[in-house]
Scaffold this active site. Structure first.
Site, PDB file in Angstrom:
ATOM      1  N   LYS A  14      98.424 119.834 -24.665  1.00 49.01           N
ATOM      2  CA  LYS A  14      97.324 120.804 -24.777  1.00 49.01           C
ATOM      3  C   LYS A  14      96.066 120.179 -25.388  1.00 49.01           C
ATOM      4  CE  LYS A  14      99.568 123.706 -27.470  1.00 49.01           C
ATOM      5  NZ  LYS A  14     100.890 123.085 -27.670  1.00 49.01           N
ATOM      6  N   ARG A  89      99.794 132.008 -31.012  1.00 52.39           N
ATOM      7  CA  ARG A  89     101.195 131.584 -30.975  1.00 52.39           C
ATOM      8  C   ARG A  89     102.142 132.743 -31.238  1.00 52.39           C
ATOM      9  NH1 ARG A  89      99.952 125.753 -32.575  1.00 52.39           N
ATOM     10  NH2 ARG A  89     101.818 124.554 -32.116  1.00 52.39           N
ATOM     11  N   ARG A 128     104.627 109.752 -30.314  1.00 51.05           N
ATOM     12  CA  ARG A 128     103.345 110.045 -30.976  1.00 51.05           C
ATOM     13  C   ARG A 128     103.471 109.865 -32.479  1.00 51.05           C
ATOM     14  NH1 ARG A 128     100.707 115.961 -30.388  1.00 51.05           N
ATOM     15  NH2 ARG A 128     102.155 116.505 -32.045  1.00 51.05           N
ATOM     16  N   ARG A 134     101.862 112.175 -38.452  1.00 49.83           N
ATOM     17  CA  ARG A 134     102.147 113.596 -38.681  1.00 49.83           C
ATOM     18  C   ARG A 134     103.585 113.783 -39.125  1.00 49.83           C
ATOM     19  NH1 ARG A 134      99.772 117.381 -33.959  1.00 49.83           N
ATOM     20  NH2 ARG A 134     101.479 118.663 -34.772  1.00 49.83           N
ATOM     21  N   ARG A 146     110.229 123.223 -34.304  1.00 47.89           N
ATOM     22  CA  ARG A 146     108.992 123.668 -33.641  1.00 47.89           C
ATOM     23  C   ARG A 146     109.315 124.281 -32.272  1.00 47.89           C
ATOM     24  NH1 ARG A 146     105.945 118.189 -34.053  1.00 47.89           N
ATOM     25  NH2 ARG A 146     104.129 119.227 -33.129  1.00 47.89           N
TER      26      ARG A 146
END
Ligand code: AMP
Length: 193
Positions: A14, A89, A128, A134, A146
């Site tokens: 996204k 969300r 990633r 992160r 998640r």
């Protein structure tokens, strides 16, 4: 005005696609995840509050998120339109967004979902995580949390936007350019209708 929601599970692309699409259509890109991360690195009260949830892979409470989003929208007005990434969300957030836009005589035009299977998402997020730093990209457990939050709280939005004939799903696997052109096709079809 053109207001688009880029929708999808964590790691579906996204953010990357939103920044390409925003340039093409001169839209403002609002990523609630980015705003939270900016607050975290500036050690604001909002950042400290969000951190505990984000690091566990849980959603930040609705009220906090919606208030932040309202400030973002108000700071950016007037503009050509918004591309929302990572918001809404939950159904509560979607309704609040509709109300907020309605107050400004605006609406969501399109919700475009990037469809990617869970195994590919897990691979992408772990990859990633090697460079993103992160905390929520660092382990399969956090990523699974998640994905669970998505199933429990975010997935109902498919029906919410489908009922309004605003929901489009595209294949989120392919090259960056392929995926961008799939998104552009949905937008162009809408603009030509
Ligand atoms: P993202 O960068 O979109 O993957 O978001 C990273 C994390 O920020 C999420 O796992 C949540 O903890 C938090 N977050 C971002 N957007 C929202 C939202 N709309 N509602 C609640 N939490 C959010």
């Amino acid at each position: 005005m053109l207001n688009i929601i880029l929708f999808g599970k964590p790691g579906s692309g996204k953010g990357t696609q939103a920044s390409l699409i925003k340039d093409k259509y001169s839209l403002l890109h609002i990523s609630t995840g980015d705003v939270f991360r900016k607050n975290m690195s500036n050690n604001t009260d909002l950042g400290l509050l969000a951190k505990g949830y984000m690091e566990k892979g849980e959603l930040v409470p609705d009220k906090v998120t919606v208030d932040m989003l309202k400030d973002e929208i108000n700071n950016f007005m007037p503009c050509n339109g918004f591309i929302f990434d990572g918001f809404p969300r939950t159904t509560f957030q979607a309704k609040e967004l509709d109300n907020l836009l309605l107050e400004k005589s605006l609406k969501i035009d399109l919700t475009i979902a990037l469809d990617v299977d869970n195994n590919s998402l897990i691979d992408r997020l772990l990859e990633r995580g090697k460079s993103s730093g992160r905390a929520d990209d660092q382990s399969v457990e956090k990523i699974n949390m998640r994905l669970q939050e998505y199933d429990n709280k975010t997935k109902p939005l498919v029906e919410y936007y489908n009922d309004q004939n605003k929901f489009y799903s595209i294949n989120g696997i392919g090259s960056l350019e392929q995926i961008t052109s799939r998104i552009v096709e949905v937008i162009e079809d809408y603009n030509n209708d």
